[in-house]
Write a protein that holds these residues in place. Structure first.
Motif, PDB file in Angstrom:
ATOM      1  N   UNK A   1      77.643  34.331  51.929  1.00  0.00           N
ATOM      2  CA  UNK A   1      78.240  33.214  52.231  1.00  0.00           C
ATOM      3  C   UNK A   1      77.118  32.007  52.508  1.00  0.00           C
ATOM      4  N   UNK A   2      76.956  30.964  52.334  1.00  0.00           N
ATOM      5  CA  UNK A   2      78.209  30.344  51.715  1.00  0.00           C
ATOM      6  C   UNK A   2      78.386  30.805  50.159  1.00  0.00           C
ATOM      7  N   UNK A   3      79.708  30.711  49.401  1.00  0.00           N
ATOM      8  CA  UNK A   3      79.868  31.007  48.178  1.00  0.00           C
ATOM      9  C   UNK A   3      80.824  29.811  47.910  1.00  0.00           C
ATOM     10  N   UNK A   4      80.078  28.848  46.943  1.00  0.00           N
ATOM     11  CA  UNK A   4      81.122  27.891  46.504  1.00  0.00           C
ATOM     12  C   UNK A   4      81.129  27.997  44.919  1.00  0.00           C
ATOM     13  N   UNK A   5      82.525  27.975  44.681  1.00  0.00           N
ATOM     14  CA  UNK A   5      83.064  28.456  43.221  1.00  0.00           C
ATOM     15  C   UNK A   5      83.830  27.221  42.623  1.00  0.00           C
ATOM     16  N   UNK A   6      83.007  27.278  41.512  1.00  0.00           N
ATOM     17  CA  UNK A   6      83.565  25.833  40.537  1.00  0.00           C
ATOM     18  C   UNK A   6      84.225  26.674  39.225  1.00  0.00           C
ATOM     19  N   UNK A   7      84.453  26.053  38.252  1.00  0.00           N
ATOM     20  CA  UNK A   7      85.200  26.429  37.021  1.00  0.00           C
ATOM     21  C   UNK A   7      84.389  27.800  36.509  1.00  0.00           C
ATOM     22  N   UNK A   8      83.204  27.801  36.181  1.00  0.00           N
ATOM     23  CA  UNK A   8      82.568  28.626  35.540  1.00  0.00           C
ATOM     24  C   UNK A   8      81.262  29.097  36.099  1.00  0.00           C
ATOM     25  N   UNK A   9      81.077  28.426  37.266  1.00  0.00           N
ATOM     26  CA  UNK A   9      79.744  28.156  37.868  1.00  0.00           C
ATOM     27  C   UNK A   9      80.137  28.641  39.554  1.00  0.00           C
ATOM     28  N   UNK A  10      78.711  29.063  40.116  1.00  0.00           N
ATOM     29  CA  UNK A  10      78.918  29.192  41.533  1.00  0.00           C
ATOM     30  C   UNK A  10      77.575  29.154  42.062  1.00  0.00           C
ATOM     31  N   UNK A  11      77.764  28.761  43.588  1.00  0.00           N
ATOM     32  CA  UNK A  11      76.631  28.530  44.319  1.00  0.00           C
ATOM     33  C   UNK A  11      76.563  29.557  45.474  1.00  0.00           C
ATOM     34  N   UNK A  12      75.480  30.396  45.572  1.00  0.00           N
ATOM     35  CA  UNK A  12      75.655  31.513  46.963  1.00  0.00           C
ATOM     36  C   UNK A  12      74.495  31.038  47.538  1.00  0.00           C
TER      37      UNK A  12
END
Length: 120
Positions: free
Chosen positions: A89-100
């Motif tokens: 974390x943090x894990x931020x999820x979008x449609x087909x992408x993510x940021x960790x």
């Protein structure tokens, strides 16, 4: 003849069951941004502060992964995005992408990935 009809009915029911989306699939469908965090994570606090200051009107679904229902959704996200055992974390999820994780570079990624959601 009855055996054939029963077999076809069973096959049809199995097909319908296989096509149904799980609650996690429905929730992480990309229509919203998901923010997975832990209350003890300083990077999560930094990310949340940045997002709140820069995008106060952006609708984000926040989930504390220490809560049981949220753990299940977090595990699904890890599987969906093929993150593997290095998930954090943090894990931020979008449609087909993510940021960790979180850093200045991640903030720039957030700006790019969040743009389509700002127009909703």
């Amino acid at each position: 003849m009855n055996k054939i009809l029963v077999s076809l009915l069973c096959a049809f029911c199995l097909l319908i069951a296989a096509c149904k989306k799980s609650p996690e699939e429905k929730e992480l469908d990309g229509s919203r941004i998901y923010f997975f965090y832990q209350t003890t994570c300083p990077h999560c606090h930094d990310a949340a502060k940045y997002i709140k200051e820069k995008h106060p009107d952006l609708k984000i679904v926040s989930r504390d992964i220490r809560l049981p229902g949220n753990q299940k959704l977090f595990r699904y996200a890890v599987k969906k995005y093929k993150i593997g055992e290095a998930a954090g974390t943090p894990l931020i999820c979008f449609k087909d992408k993510y940021i960790m994780g979180w850093s200045d570079a991640k903030a720039q990624e957030f700006e790019k990935y969040a743009e389509p959601y700002q127009k909703q």
